[in-house]
Design an enzyme around this catalytic site. Sequence first.
Site, mmCIF file in Angstrom:
data_model
loop_
_atom_site.group_PDB
_atom_site.id
_atom_site.type_symbol
_atom_site.label_atom_id
_atom_site.label_comp_id
_atom_site.label_asym_id
_atom_site.label_seq_id
_atom_site.Cartn_x
_atom_site.Cartn_y
_atom_site.Cartn_z
ATOM 1 N N LYS A 121 0.831 -1.208 0.000
ATOM 2 C CA LYS A 121 0.000 0.000 0.000
ATOM 3 C C LYS A 121 0.864 1.256 0.000
ATOM 4 O O LYS A 121 0.614 2.195 -0.768
ATOM 5 C CB LYS A 121 -0.934 0.014 1.209
ATOM 6 C CG LYS A 121 -1.997 1.105 1.124
ATOM 7 C CD LYS A 121 -2.669 1.373 2.448
ATOM 8 C CE LYS A 121 -1.840 2.302 3.308
ATOM 9 N NZ LYS A 121 -2.536 2.762 4.523
ATOM 10 N N ASP A 139 -6.795 1.395 1.357
ATOM 11 C CA ASP A 139 -6.709 1.559 2.805
ATOM 12 C C ASP A 139 -8.009 1.067 3.434
ATOM 13 O O ASP A 139 -8.868 0.482 2.755
ATOM 14 C CB ASP A 139 -6.409 3.011 3.169
ATOM 15 C CG ASP A 139 -7.609 3.927 2.974
ATOM 16 O OD1 ASP A 139 -8.575 3.533 2.270
ATOM 17 O OD2 ASP A 139 -7.594 5.039 3.520
#
Length: 216
Positions: A121, A139
Amino acid sequence: MLKAERAEWVMHRLEELYPETPIPLDHKDPFTLLIAVLLSAQCTDARVNTVTPALFELADNPSDMAQCAVEDIQAIIRPCGLSPRKSKAIAGLSKILMEQHAGEVPQDFAALEALPGVGHKTASVVMAQAFGVPAFPVDTHIHRLAQRWKLTDGKNVEKTEADLKRLFPREKWNKLHLQIIFYGRDACTARGCDGTVCGFCSTLFPLRKSPVVTKK
């Protein structure tokens, strides 16, 4: 609506709500963005933005950061949480950038993910926002909303990322991931909406009666 129709509606409505998508983390270049994103793990962007000025006054480039003691870094970033691990990662990745990448943040997923404290991420955010490479960082907000809007089955964040990449045009990914985050913070929050309350959920699923339980 079919899934593709929901995705199309979401994309256009988000563009109306958030035509501008400023990056929430204060930074001035790829290195400071990388550090800010690393610090944001299990911490709000707002808190990161209160901490990074002092950190970047101490060191705002890999060369200077690599010379800093881990203890000095940790003392500054403690309010962000997980400070022992994050401070070691910041010091470690700064040294690797100097030794292996000529002091530059690499524009490469594999090289970024090989750095201490940098997962997929974080690498995706840096590639998207620092270098403009299409990516879809997922997220907690995006993972939650994609499930509420039935754009993914939510088995895991990797599956959510793959499903969203298939649904949305590649050239929209970088902006869309921020737009969804903004909406998740503003309206379709973890506690304020259960998949039946906010404008998106009630429009997309007007007959939904039961709350959506988010899969982790």
